[in-house]
Scaffold this motif. Sequence first.
Motif, mmCIF file in Angstrom:
data_model
loop_
_atom_site.group_PDB
_atom_site.id
_atom_site.type_symbol
_atom_site.label_atom_id
_atom_site.label_comp_id
_atom_site.label_asym_id
_atom_site.label_seq_id
_atom_site.Cartn_x
_atom_site.Cartn_y
_atom_site.Cartn_z
ATOM 1 N N HIS A 301 -32.226 -64.451 -93.938
ATOM 2 C CA HIS A 301 -31.406 -64.197 -92.756
ATOM 3 C C HIS A 301 -31.655 -62.765 -92.286
ATOM 4 O O HIS A 301 -31.882 -61.861 -93.107
ATOM 5 C CB HIS A 301 -29.911 -64.327 -93.061
ATOM 6 N N THR A 302 -31.572 -62.536 -90.987
ATOM 7 C CA THR A 302 -31.676 -61.179 -90.459
ATOM 8 C C THR A 302 -30.639 -60.979 -89.366
ATOM 9 O O THR A 302 -30.253 -61.921 -88.670
ATOM 10 C CB THR A 302 -33.068 -60.876 -89.867
ATOM 11 N N VAL A 303 -30.189 -59.735 -89.248
ATOM 12 C CA VAL A 303 -29.293 -59.354 -88.163
ATOM 13 C C VAL A 303 -29.821 -58.060 -87.566
ATOM 14 O O VAL A 303 -30.070 -57.086 -88.284
ATOM 15 C CB VAL A 303 -27.841 -59.153 -88.648
ATOM 16 N N TYR A 319 -31.754 -68.706 -91.788
ATOM 17 C CA TYR A 319 -32.789 -69.584 -92.353
ATOM 18 C C TYR A 319 -34.081 -69.521 -91.541
ATOM 19 O O TYR A 319 -34.720 -70.542 -91.277
ATOM 20 C CB TYR A 319 -32.274 -71.019 -92.474
ATOM 21 N N SER A 320 -34.444 -68.318 -91.131
ATOM 22 C CA SER A 320 -35.740 -67.997 -90.520
ATOM 23 C C SER A 320 -35.939 -68.545 -89.119
ATOM 24 O O SER A 320 -36.699 -67.971 -88.338
ATOM 25 C CB SER A 320 -36.903 -68.512 -91.391
ATOM 26 N N ASN A 321 -35.276 -69.638 -88.757
ATOM 27 C CA ASN A 321 -35.627 -70.361 -87.538
ATOM 28 C C ASN A 321 -34.498 -70.560 -86.539
ATOM 29 O O ASN A 321 -34.735 -71.106 -85.468
ATOM 30 C CB ASN A 321 -36.200 -71.737 -87.909
ATOM 31 N N PHE A 322 -33.293 -70.149 -86.884
ATOM 32 C CA PHE A 322 -32.154 -70.380 -85.996
ATOM 33 C C PHE A 322 -31.619 -69.026 -85.522
ATOM 34 O O PHE A 322 -30.944 -68.328 -86.280
ATOM 35 C CB PHE A 322 -31.066 -71.175 -86.713
ATOM 36 N N THR A 323 -31.931 -68.663 -84.295
ATOM 37 C CA THR A 323 -31.596 -67.338 -83.783
ATOM 38 C C THR A 323 -30.550 -67.439 -82.684
ATOM 39 O O THR A 323 -30.615 -68.313 -81.815
ATOM 40 C CB THR A 323 -32.841 -66.624 -83.243
ATOM 41 N N TYR A 324 -29.591 -66.503 -82.731
ATOM 42 C CA TYR A 324 -28.500 -66.468 -81.765
ATOM 43 C C TYR A 324 -28.361 -65.058 -81.200
ATOM 44 O O TYR A 324 -28.482 -64.065 -81.934
ATOM 45 C CB TYR A 324 -27.174 -66.881 -82.424
ATOM 46 N N LEU A 325 -28.101 -64.979 -79.907
ATOM 47 C CA LEU A 325 -27.775 -63.726 -79.249
ATOM 48 C C LEU A 325 -26.260 -63.604 -79.198
ATOM 49 O O LEU A 325 -25.581 -64.503 -78.687
ATOM 50 C CB LEU A 325 -28.349 -63.688 -77.835
ATOM 51 N N VAL A 326 -25.736 -62.504 -79.739
ATOM 52 C CA VAL A 326 -24.299 -62.250 -79.731
ATOM 53 C C VAL A 326 -24.030 -61.044 -78.838
ATOM 54 O O VAL A 326 -24.471 -59.935 -79.136
ATOM 55 C CB VAL A 326 -23.752 -61.990 -81.147
ATOM 56 N N LYS A 327 -23.344 -61.263 -77.721
ATOM 57 C CA LYS A 327 -22.950 -60.169 -76.831
ATOM 58 C C LYS A 327 -21.574 -59.695 -77.268
ATOM 59 O O LYS A 327 -20.591 -60.425 -77.155
ATOM 60 C CB LYS A 327 -22.921 -60.661 -75.388
ATOM 61 N N PHE A 343 -31.060 -60.353 -95.266
ATOM 62 C CA PHE A 343 -30.207 -60.927 -96.303
ATOM 63 C C PHE A 343 -30.940 -62.098 -96.956
ATOM 64 O O PHE A 343 -31.575 -62.906 -96.273
ATOM 65 C CB PHE A 343 -28.890 -61.423 -95.711
ATOM 66 N N SER A 344 -30.803 -62.207 -98.255
ATOM 67 C CA SER A 344 -31.398 -63.341 -98.960
ATOM 68 C C SER A 344 -30.561 -64.586 -98.715
ATOM 69 O O SER A 344 -29.447 -64.516 -98.179
ATOM 70 C CB SER A 344 -31.472 -63.058 -100.456
ATOM 71 N N ILE A 345 -31.072 -65.726 -99.126
ATOM 72 C CA ILE A 345 -30.329 -66.981 -99.012
ATOM 73 C C ILE A 345 -29.789 -67.428 -100.367
ATOM 74 O O ILE A 345 -29.261 -68.534 -100.488
ATOM 75 C CB ILE A 345 -31.207 -68.089 -98.401
#
Length: 370
Positions: A301-303, A319-327, A343-345
């Motif tokens: 995971h990354t932030v 999980y490497s493939n699900f990305t979200y933009l948070v405003k 972050f690890s899983i």
Amino acid sequence: MKRSDTKKMEQILCIYCGNHRSPSEEHVVQKSLGGNLITNLVCKDCNTGFSTIDQRLAESSIFSLARVGNALPESFPAYLGGDNLRVSPEGRWEDVRITNRMKVEILPQIRLEKEPEPVPPRIAFAGSDPDEMRVLISLVDKKIGNGAINKVFIKVGDPIKSKDPRIVLHRHKDLYIRAASQAEGEEFIAVLTRVWSQIYTQVQGSQLKVEPAPPGVVAVEVQVCPDENHRAIAKIAYNLLAVCKGAEYVLQPEFTPLREYIRGNEIVHEPLQGSEDVTVDTRFVQSFPYGPSAFMPSDGHTVVLGYSHPTVFALVTLYSNFTYLVKMADLDLPEFQIEVFEFSIDRTTSRRLDLREVYQRRTTPDIQIR
């Protein structure tokens, strides 16, 4: 911060309610997703209120299968939410759970197997774990003994998949009854209560038959709640911003709409355009197309916390493939340092990355990700 250190802290400024209260350990990335970075900036009352959205993010979201599929057996138990059923070799439907690396296990259950007339129905046991079978028997005996068996929740399901009424042990040691109708569930309770003393005597000291779930088709029914999933994702970004900037920073009035959204106090839906549409509050969280993060390649995971005038934002990749933009908020800032966390899983590591490593990952082909 260690658990013992938390107990020594008297009060903190809670980043959600804004009150000075005793702290509660809150994982920046949910523990159920493998996160291990803990903040002590949330009070117990607020933290408890997030348990439902955290569980549904892990078990009932678009990446729940990826979570279960990637979870190593030795890391922590991971389960897929919803109703998971399979057909036994004898052609009977059974309740199962899907756990680490997509392993299928038969949940402990006592069922009323209906046979074509004139053969009478019979009580049968099924399960993959003998210890859990003993727990099921003990709980049923206790509830029948104190008259609480009639309060067990009856889960009405598909008539074919629920043809054989059954009482099932859920993983949190609670029970439910699956039946084709409420009436059939109540009838099953009456039958089970009537013959229970005889059954209980027979199973005491006997070797209960258990079996692994052989390969086969599993019917998976997961109800996804986008609003709750998005709130839990926004919470990840907000928690990390609080870790980096402090409680006073995220308690600025500009963050109030996001904070109330995460707490579930202000959910806004646009009118539905069609019967097939799903209402989702997209003011704060928007999903990107499926695929590896274009900004931060990782196998976990990354932030990314960033700023593009006037918006403080985050990119949350799970999980490497699900990305979200948070405003998160609109602020007039002279500068804002980009923060990148990985972050690890499996609850083992979390670390801040410097921008040089981020650049190297983005520009070096086939770079090995640690």
